[in-house]
Design an enzyme around this catalytic site. Structure first.
Site, PDB file in Angstrom:
ATOM      1  N   GLY A  47      35.714  36.381 -42.627  1.00  0.00           N
ATOM      2  CA  GLY A  47      33.598  36.294 -42.902  1.00  0.00           C
ATOM      3  C   GLY A  47      33.830  34.713 -42.800  1.00  0.00           C
ATOM      4  O   GLY A  47      34.765  34.312 -43.347  1.00  0.00           O
ATOM      5  N   ASP A 237      29.634  33.382 -37.152  1.00  0.00           N
ATOM      6  CA  ASP A 237      30.194  32.417 -37.516  1.00  0.00           C
ATOM      7  C   ASP A 237      30.511  30.801 -36.854  1.00  0.00           C
ATOM      8  O   ASP A 237      30.807  30.018 -37.605  1.00  0.00           O
ATOM      9  CB  ASP A 237      31.897  32.721 -36.528  1.00  0.00           C
ATOM     10  CG  ASP A 237      32.188  34.058 -37.474  1.00  0.00           C
ATOM     11  OD1 ASP A 237      31.047  35.341 -36.942  1.00  0.00           O
ATOM     12  OD2 ASP A 237      32.716  34.112 -37.973  1.00  0.00           O
TER      13      ASP A 237
HETATM   14  O1  MRU Z   1      36.684  38.122 -37.499  1.00  0.00           O
HETATM   15  P1  MRU Z   1      36.104  38.085 -38.997  1.00  0.00           P
HETATM   16  O2  MRU Z   1      35.562  39.657 -39.714  1.00  0.00           O
HETATM   17  O3  MRU Z   1      36.346  36.944 -39.374  1.00  0.00           O
HETATM   18  O4  MRU Z   1      34.210  37.636 -38.670  1.00  0.00           O
HETATM   19  C1  MRU Z   1      33.083  38.155 -38.989  1.00  0.00           C
HETATM   20  C2  MRU Z   1      32.031  37.726 -38.655  1.00  0.00           C
HETATM   21  O5  MRU Z   1      31.934  37.561 -37.285  1.00  0.00           O
HETATM   22  C3  MRU Z   1      30.549  37.942 -39.532  1.00  0.00           C
HETATM   23  O6  MRU Z   1      29.666  38.391 -38.910  1.00  0.00           O
HETATM   24  C4  MRU Z   1      30.503  36.848 -39.631  1.00  0.00           C
HETATM   25  O7  MRU Z   1      31.640  35.650 -39.815  1.00  0.00           O
HETATM   26  C5  MRU Z   1      29.297  36.459 -40.791  1.00  0.00           C
HETATM   27  S1  MRU Z   1      29.696  36.198 -42.214  1.00  0.00           S
HETATM   28  C6  MRU Z   1      28.950  36.404 -42.852  1.00  0.00           C
END
Ligand code: MRU
Length: 345
Positions: A47, A237
């Site tokens: 995240g 992200d």
């Molecule tokens: O691969 P991840 O689990 O790190 O991806 C996370 C996401 O895509 C979330 O939607 C994004 O980081 C927003 S978190 C507030």
């Protein structure tokens, strides 16, 4: 209170192991920056805002180990630590934002004695974590006004407390709406292949007694067509200067479906997720992850051995499909280029 997935206690960084949720709640302890970098790579923590916080604590742990004769010697040793933390994941800009902030903090306190400088860097990591929680609470209040008094909201991936310093971005807006007395229920996309929706979003909403129903990713369109979804909210992200949104793979598909069914599509982010240095989403680096995430679930093989596989972890939703971007400073709609820039003026 919603969970806080990363803490600093007893001179070490503690993280709930998100790979083991929802069946096991195990907290791991980290005492050096290399193991924090490993935790980011292996998805113990994930995240965008949460990996920024982890990187900041990693940098503080790295600084703690440095023996240096003067500030330029310190910088020579601190720089590769930050580089190693920066090399963990490429898409979420919060990681680089947090590391830049740690480097700037070191520079602006370069005249402190070394033990005080190390202490100041740890304080900066604490501030990054505290500010993230505060931003999410503020963002929640702004975003919740956009939700109906009663309705069902679809979310994709996990943009919740687990993905942040607490409360969440997209799920923070849901939490704030519920706290305001709105009757909001959530549909959580399972979010193949890593299943952040079924493992993490479902877990944290159920834990906080917010009504949540799990669906497979390919069910969203049918439910929209039946009028069962009143809005979509996701995190991001990285958001480029023109408002293009990089988020978990599958977000773009949901945005296209939402437009087809005339359903609002909201994105909730702290300003630390906005990257004004990139003109549009085509410039956002997209992480490609291991084939095994697609071909297997745990030890169970789901596809023929040797099959060709693609596994991009994120996609880019063009700004035209985004109804509003919700930040801790307010809601941006329409002219994203000027609206996002104004947040930083
Ligand atoms: O691969 P991840 O689990 O790190 O991806 C996370 C996401 O895509 C979330 O939607 C994004 O980081 C927003 S978190 C507030």
């Amino acid at each position: 209170m919603s969970i806080i997935p990363i803490l600093y206690e007893d001179d070490c960084v503690k993280m709930i192991d998100q790979r083991l949720l929802p069946t096991q709640e195990v907290w791991l302890e980290y005492r050096d920056y290399r193991s924090v970098a490993e935790a980011i790579v292996t998805m113990v923590i994930r995240g965008a805002p949460a990996i920024g916080i982890a990187a900041a604590y990693g940098a503080a742990l790295g600084a703690r180990e440095i023996e240096a004769s003067d500030f330029s010697d310190f910088t020579r040793k601190f720089q590769p630590i930050c580089e190693e933390l920066a090399a963990t994941r490429p898409t979420a800009v919060n990681l680089f934002w947090a590391l830049d902030r740690m480097k700037d903090c070191a520079c602006s306190h370069q005249f402190l004695p070394l033990p005080d400088l190390k202490h100041r860097l740890l304080q900066e990591a604490h501030e990054i974590a505290r500010e993230d929680l505060a931003m999410n609470e503020a963002m929640g209040k702004h975003g919740a006004t956009l939700f109906p008094e009663e309705g069902t909201i679809l979310t994709h991936c996990n943009a919740g407390a687990l993905a942040t310093g607490g409360y969440g971005t997209a799920l923070g807006v849901v939490r704030a709406a519920v706290e305001m007395g709105k009757k909001i229920a959530v549909y959580a996309d399972e979010t193949r292949p890593f299943n952040q929706g079924s493992r993490l979003t479902a877990w944290e909403l159920q834990r906080d007694a917010i009504p949540v129903t799990l669906i497979c990713d390919n069910m969203a369109g049918a439910l929209m067509a039946k009028g069962e979804i009143d809005g979509v909210i996701v995190g991001a992200d990285r958001i480029a200067a023109n408002g293009d949104v990089a988020n978990k793979i599958g977000t773009y598909t949901v945005a296209v479906l939402a437009r087809e069914h005339n359903i609002p599509f909201y994105v909730a982010v702290p300003t630390s997720t906005i990257d004004l240095s990139l003109a549009d989403g085509s410039q956002i680096p997209i992480e490609e992850r291991a084939e095994r995430e697609v071909t297997h679930t745990g030890d169970i093989q789901l596809a023929p051995s040797g099959i060709a596989v693609r596994n991009p972890a994120f996609d880019v939703t063009p700004n035209r499909l985004v109804t509003a971007i919700i930040t801790e400073k307010g809601v941006v709609q329409g002219d994203y280029a000027n609206g996002l820039k104004a947040l930083f003026d």
